[in-house]
Each structure stands twice: as C-alpha cells, then as structure tokens.
Design an enzyme around this catalytic site. Structure first.
Site, mmCIF file in Angstrom:
data_model
loop_
_atom_site.group_PDB
_atom_site.id
_atom_site.type_symbol
_atom_site.label_atom_id
_atom_site.label_comp_id
_atom_site.label_asym_id
_atom_site.label_seq_id
_atom_site.Cartn_x
_atom_site.Cartn_y
_atom_site.Cartn_z
ATOM 1 N N LYS A 207 0.630 -1.146 0.105
ATOM 2 C CA LYS A 207 0.037 0.014 0.093
ATOM 3 C C LYS A 207 0.896 1.401 0.121
ATOM 4 O O LYS A 207 0.756 2.223 -0.811
ATOM 5 C CB LYS A 207 -0.750 -0.103 1.028
ATOM 6 C CG LYS A 207 -1.759 1.264 1.435
ATOM 7 C CD LYS A 207 -2.803 1.073 2.350
ATOM 8 C CE LYS A 207 -3.570 2.107 2.732
ATOM 9 N NZ LYS A 207 -4.580 2.211 3.701
ATOM 10 N N GLU A 213 10.402 -5.003 4.342
ATOM 11 C CA GLU A 213 10.495 -6.238 3.950
ATOM 12 C C GLU A 213 10.124 -6.379 2.535
ATOM 13 O O GLU A 213 10.671 -7.145 1.789
ATOM 14 C CB GLU A 213 9.584 -7.234 4.730
ATOM 15 C CG GLU A 213 9.578 -7.419 6.328
ATOM 16 C CD GLU A 213 9.111 -6.169 7.351
ATOM 17 O OE1 GLU A 213 8.795 -5.263 6.506
ATOM 18 O OE2 GLU A 213 8.828 -6.611 8.318
ATOM 19 N N GLY A 268 -4.906 -1.746 4.915
ATOM 20 C CA GLY A 268 -4.314 -3.049 4.258
ATOM 21 C C GLY A 268 -4.774 -4.061 4.705
ATOM 22 O O GLY A 268 -4.901 -5.171 3.787
ATOM 23 N N ARG A 269 -5.283 -4.601 5.966
ATOM 24 C CA ARG A 269 -5.812 -5.727 6.207
ATOM 25 C C ARG A 269 -7.395 -6.185 5.706
ATOM 26 O O ARG A 269 -7.857 -7.063 5.829
ATOM 27 C CB ARG A 269 -5.837 -6.096 7.770
ATOM 28 C CG ARG A 269 -6.516 -4.790 8.886
ATOM 29 C CD ARG A 269 -6.160 -4.981 9.885
ATOM 30 N NE ARG A 269 -6.616 -3.525 10.793
ATOM 31 C CZ ARG A 269 -5.751 -2.666 10.922
ATOM 32 N NH1 ARG A 269 -4.709 -2.536 10.267
ATOM 33 N NH2 ARG A 269 -6.587 -1.744 11.481
ATOM 34 N N GLU A 354 -5.010 -6.670 14.762
ATOM 35 C CA GLU A 354 -4.471 -5.512 14.281
ATOM 36 C C GLU A 354 -5.477 -4.281 14.262
ATOM 37 O O GLU A 354 -5.339 -3.197 14.565
ATOM 38 C CB GLU A 354 -3.553 -5.388 12.856
ATOM 39 C CG GLU A 354 -2.755 -4.224 12.697
ATOM 40 C CD GLU A 354 -1.969 -4.430 11.420
ATOM 41 O OE1 GLU A 354 -0.677 -4.894 11.402
ATOM 42 O OE2 GLU A 354 -2.544 -4.263 10.377
ATOM 43 N N HIS A 385 -5.219 -33.064 17.633
ATOM 44 C CA HIS A 385 -4.227 -33.961 18.115
ATOM 45 C C HIS A 385 -3.170 -33.079 18.765
ATOM 46 O O HIS A 385 -1.910 -33.569 18.915
ATOM 47 C CB HIS A 385 -3.836 -34.870 17.127
ATOM 48 C CG HIS A 385 -4.782 -35.789 16.672
ATOM 49 N ND1 HIS A 385 -4.970 -37.030 17.091
ATOM 50 C CD2 HIS A 385 -5.566 -35.559 15.612
ATOM 51 C CE1 HIS A 385 -6.237 -37.513 16.394
ATOM 52 N NE2 HIS A 385 -6.710 -36.765 15.515
ATOM 53 N N LYS A 505 9.358 -1.044 14.216
ATOM 54 C CA LYS A 505 9.772 -0.729 13.057
ATOM 55 C C LYS A 505 10.965 0.281 13.221
ATOM 56 O O LYS A 505 12.088 0.210 12.640
ATOM 57 C CB LYS A 505 8.995 -0.149 12.165
ATOM 58 C CG LYS A 505 7.739 -1.118 11.721
ATOM 59 C CD LYS A 505 6.962 -0.659 10.444
ATOM 60 C CE LYS A 505 5.767 -1.129 10.021
ATOM 61 N NZ LYS A 505 4.981 -0.465 9.344
HETATM 62 O O1 F6P Z 1 2.256 -4.367 10.094
HETATM 63 C C1 F6P Z 1 1.765 -3.061 9.586
HETATM 64 C C2 F6P Z 1 1.306 -2.936 8.161
HETATM 65 O O2 F6P Z 1 1.296 -1.429 8.170
HETATM 66 C C3 F6P Z 1 -0.025 -3.428 7.844
HETATM 67 O O3 F6P Z 1 -1.016 -2.834 8.472
HETATM 68 C C4 F6P Z 1 -0.060 -3.544 6.539
HETATM 69 O O4 F6P Z 1 -0.947 -4.731 6.205
HETATM 70 C C5 F6P Z 1 1.337 -4.070 6.265
HETATM 71 O O5 F6P Z 1 2.250 -3.457 7.240
HETATM 72 C C6 F6P Z 1 2.125 -3.726 4.939
HETATM 73 O O6 F6P Z 1 1.954 -2.740 4.571
HETATM 74 P P1 F6P Z 1 2.365 -2.095 3.018
HETATM 75 O O7 F6P Z 1 0.999 -2.837 2.468
HETATM 76 O O8 F6P Z 1 2.131 -0.724 3.126
HETATM 77 O O9 F6P Z 1 3.586 -2.642 2.467
#
Ligand code: F6P
Length: 542
Positions: A207, A213, A268-269, A354, A385, A505
């Site tokens: 987003k 990452e 995002g979620r 979240e 199990h 972060k």
């Molecule tokens: O973990 C925090 C967060 O901002 C989430 O809310 C989001 O889904 C994720 O990181 C990834 O963010 P982006 O889509 O901006 O890379």
C-alpha cells in the site's frame, strides 16, 4: 465519546445477567428448550450459523443488542458505509465495502463517487490477468509466464495467500502462484528455487511502497531476474506493482503503467478484494474473482439490512464481547474443518488483532475494559491432536468458531464425512462434556474418573456452508470483517489504524546500523540490548 462503557446501565445489566447464567449450563439450557438448536440458528448468504452452543438465553441477546445500541452501532455502520472519515486518527474513510459494490452503485468520498474507479481498476486487473493466463503477456524472452510470485507482507500478503490456498481447486494448474513476505531471505530463496526467471512474474504489493520487508525482497527479486536474463529492460515484463503510491513505485523502477492502483480508504488488512488480490485473480481467473466480490457484497447487504437479531456479523461480534468482557475469555479459537483454509487463521489474526488490539478509545482515553482477544487456531482435525486437550479439560474458557462445508473439493471415500463428523462432535463434546456418572457408566475405573470427566459448558459457534467456493469465501471474509467492526464500535476503539506496529519498526532501523557498526552499544542502548548486540558481533566475528 460518552463516559466509560462499564458505567452504562446496559453493561451493568450484562454483569448481573452473567452472574445468573453462570449458575446454569448448556446441558440445562438445551433441556429447557428442545428446539434450541433450531431457534438459535441463523442463515444468510449461504452461511448457516448455529449459535445454540453459546452460554446465552434470549435475554442475553437482547442485553447485548442494547449495549450495541448504546454505542450507536447502526449509526456507526451507516457512517462507514457512506464513506465518512471514521478512521479518525488517520482522517480516512473506511470503504472496503466499495471494492465489491456493483458497477451502478454510488459511494462518495468527499463528493466523488469512487465506484467507477473501483471498476476501472478491476477491469485493468481483468485484462492483465486474461493476457497472462492466455499466454499473451509473455516474459522478456518471449516465454509464457508459468509462475507468479507475490511479494508483500501483512495485508499485502495474508489475504491473497489465504485465498489462493482456499480456492486452489479453482486455480489454473499451469500457473503457479507463490508468496514471499518475510525479510528473512530464506523464504525468497525457497520460493524461487527451481523457478525459471524467464517464466516468472513478480507482483510487488505494498500500500505504502515503503515497507522494509517488501522492498528488500523486491530488490532481491529484481537482481535474481535481471541477473539471469542479463537485461535491465526485463523488469518491464516481469514486474508489476500494486500500491497507492505511484511515486515510490516509479522510484523503485516499475513503470506506473504497470501499477494497479488502490486508495487510502482501503486498509491493508481489508485490501484482499482491491488490486492487492491481483495474484488471486491470476490464479483463479477474473470470473471467479468477481464471484468472491459478489459473496462479500451479499454479506455487506445482509450486514446493512438484516434485523440485528438475525444479523450474522452483529451476532458473532456481540457473542465475542460476551465472553471477552463478561466471562474473562482471553482468546478466541477459529477452527476451520477444511485443509484449504489452512491460512485462514493467519489472515484473521491480522484482521482482528491489528484492528482491535487497542488500549485507548477513539478520543485517546485509556480504556478500563478489555478489547480484542488473541485469535488463534488451525484446521481440524489436526488441531484435535495438538491443543484440543486444553479446550476440553484445561482451566481456561476458550470460545471457538467451527467452520465446515457439506461438500469436499476432493471426495475420496468417506474421508469428508469423517472430517465433518469430527467437526460436529468436537462442538458437542465441548458443550455437553461427560459427567463423572457417565464416565463410570461406560466402565471408567474410579481412580480415573476425574481424569476422564469432561466439564462441558464450553461455548462455540458452528458455521456451515455448502462448499468452499469463491462466493462462499467472499461471504466469510466480509462476515469476519464486519464482526471485527461491530466489536470495535462497542469497545469504542478505532479499528482502522495500527500505530502499535510503528515503534518496533523505528527501533529496528537503528539497530540494523548498530549490529554492523563498531561503536560501543552501551552508549545508546539499555544494557540488555547492548549485551545482545555485543554477543551478535562476537558470534559473527568468531
Ligand atoms: O504491519 C503493519 C502494516 O502497516 C500492515 O497494516 C500492512 O498490512 C503491512 O504493514 C504492509 O504494509 P504495506 O502494504 O504498506 O507494505
């Protein structure tokens, strides 16, 4: 917001009511009403919810509904659906429901109807997905695309990852869709091992397009691809982006023409059904993807229009509040009896935790009631199990959602009947248990009776549907989205920000520098952190 929730008469009535109900159990409640199993079941959008194995009476539901009314659930729902900026801390509308609105609908953000934009992006996704699936969009060397690797994390990973797995029977077997999320390079290496770069398309989902990452993995992917194909121009055919941030996409080196847009009013979620679902559309095709949207839309309509007592998200949300706030339940287990839903709990964890893992209300006041539970679980029968022992005989109350389907995508012998029998039997055992007398009656020796007695009275919902198809998955996604919303409204939190992920972060970027540096970490860090940095450096240099 008004004063503390716990001081409202509706809350106090529930506290008193819980004391009354605590003296009765599910056995008694079922004996008192032989029709309970039918009475406390609700069906909508193809989902059958059996709520009868909850420790509730009619009065409980009325009292919970009164609590929801006190918090203006109807008003807040209308505000969300019409595009008000209910994400107050980020000053954003919350309109994932617009992602599945039919073409002709109008939903406005600041006076602009967003539905045409939603459909323009859907059409863009559709034409791209068809080209890739038909072999018309080829790689840099002219090879057909056989592999899609989605690079993203959190909401840019968990939704499509979950749905691609759930809908595998609907996917094109010639196009393998995989996911990389972790900054740990092992995942990238494992996922790309054996793939031919000439046949691989990367979908970079973020987003913000600033997530550490995702950008790290995207850079590795570019090196992997360009290194193998020997030409920087290969990026044009092997990388597309999904983002709200065209500038950062361009900075990364992806042409904004190859970008699929979404908007700040999609959290995002909550973004699976935006362009973030592109990998899913590539896997299952545009028609099945639109079926998913139709299922979610049907649930949106149900949520908006069904009477509260028959409203699936409202009921699930309020039942969760009943256990979290009045029975002291700390966790909530979700137990899908379908291996295809193996990623569903991971997805729900972000959606729920979240959203509602918050300790202050919308006005920033510290709350004195508990909020979002720890959501956990895994598919049955595997969980049986592993952790079901604790569910049946442990000291904690763990409300459960069982999810099952009448038909299997792989009907082999009687395995599906065995699966479903286990699903229903577990909720039965949790609810009714086995008394000491019953244990003795089946020959349990007196010394073992305490060990082989099941207290019962452990609540659960069972959600049953015909089959796990795109439409049904869409209904389930929207069901849980709205359940989370209902709970957030009652708890008074903003379910749509996530500042709790920021501090870690920030600290990690400084730590990354310090790990590789030589300066004494004791100057800038607490003694634990400094000691860990020294140890890390020592391991690395030895
Ligand atoms: O973990 C925090 C967060 O901002 C989430 O809310 C989001 O889904 C994720 O990181 C990834 O963010 P982006 O889509 O901006 O890379």
């Amino acid at each position: 917001m008004a004063g503390p929730l716990e001081e409202t008469p509706e809350w106090q009535a529930l506290v008193r009511h819980q004391r009354e109900l605590a003296g009765r159990d599910l056995r008694t409640l079922f004996e008192e009403d032989p029709e309970r199993g039918e009475q406390l079941a609700v069906e909508a959008c193809g989902l059958h919810l059996d709520a009868s194995k909850n420790i509730v009476s009619d009065e409980t539901i009325s009292l919970l509904l009164a609590l929801a009314e006190r918090r203006d659930l109807g008003g807040r729902t209308d505000a969300m659906l019409r595009g008000d900026r209910i994400n107050s801390t980020e000053n954003r509308a919350v309109l994932h429901t617009a992602l599945r609105a039919p073409r002709g609908e109008s939903i406005e953000v600041d006076g602009t109807n967003v539905v045409p934009d939603v459909h323009a992006v859907l059409d863009h996704m559709e034409s791209f997905a068809r080209r890739v699936r038909d072999g018309d969009w080829t790689g840099h060397t002219g090879s057909r695309i056989r592999n899609v690797v989605n690079i993203g994390i959190g909401g840019s990973d968990l939704g499509p990852r979950m749905a691609v797995e759930a809908l595998r029977p609907y996917a094109d077997p010639e196009l393998r869709v995989r996911f990389v999320s972790n900054v740990d390079p092992s995942e990238f290496v494992d996922v790309t091992r054996g793939l031919d770069p000439a046949e691989t398309l990367f979908v970079i989902c973020s987003k913000t397009f600033t997530t550490l990452e995702t950008l790290a993995n995207a850079r590795s992917a570019r090196n992997w691809c360009v290194g193998a194909l020997g030409d920087e121009a290969a990026v044009r055919r092997h990388f597309v982006a999904v983002s709200t941030n065209a500038e950062e996409v361009r900075n990364f080196g992806i042409d904004p023409e190859a970008m699929f847009e979404f908007w700040d009013w999609v959290g995002g979620r909550y973004s699976l059904e935006s362009a973030i679902g592109l990998s899913l559309m590539l896997a299952i095709g545009p028609d099945a993807f639109r079926e998913l949207l139709a299922g979610s839309h049907a649930m949106d309509v149900h949520f908006r229009s069904a009477r509260p007592r028959e409203n699936l998200p409202v009921l699930l949300g309020l039942l969760g509040i009943w256990y979290a706030n009045f029975w002291g339940a700390e966790t909530h287990a979700v137990l899908p009896y379908d291996q295809r839903l193996s990623q569903f709990v991971d997805y729900l964890q972000q959606l729920d935790m979240e959203s509602n893992g918050k300790r202050v209300d919308r006005d920033g006041r510290v709350l004195s009631h508990t909020t979002g539970p720890i959501v956990w679980g895994q598919p049955g029968t595997n969980g049986q199990h592993a952790f079901f022992q604790l569910l049946h005989q442990g000291t904690r109350l763990v409300p459960c959602d069982f999810i099952g389907f009448a038909e299997s995508s792989n009907p082999i012998g009687e395995q599906h009947e065995l699966l479903l029998a286990n699903c229903i039997a577990q909720s039965q055992a949790l609810a009714f248990g086995r008394t000491a007398e019953e244990a003795e009656a089946v020959g349990v020796s007196p010394a073992l009776v305490p060990h082989r007695t099941f207290p019962g009275n452990r609540p659960s919902n069972t959600i049953l549907a015909r089959r796990l198809d795109p439409y049904t998955l869409g209904t389930l996604v929207a069901l849980y989205e709205h359940k989370v919303f209902v709970q957030g409204v009652v708890w008074g939190v903003n379910s749509f920000d996530q500042f709790g992920v920021e501090l870690g972060k920030e600290l990690s970027s400084r730590l990354a520098r310090d790990l590789t540096g030589t300066a004494d970490p004791g100057k800038d860090h607490d003694s634990s952190t400094a000691a860990l940095i020294r140890r890390y450096r020592a391991f690395r240099s030895s």
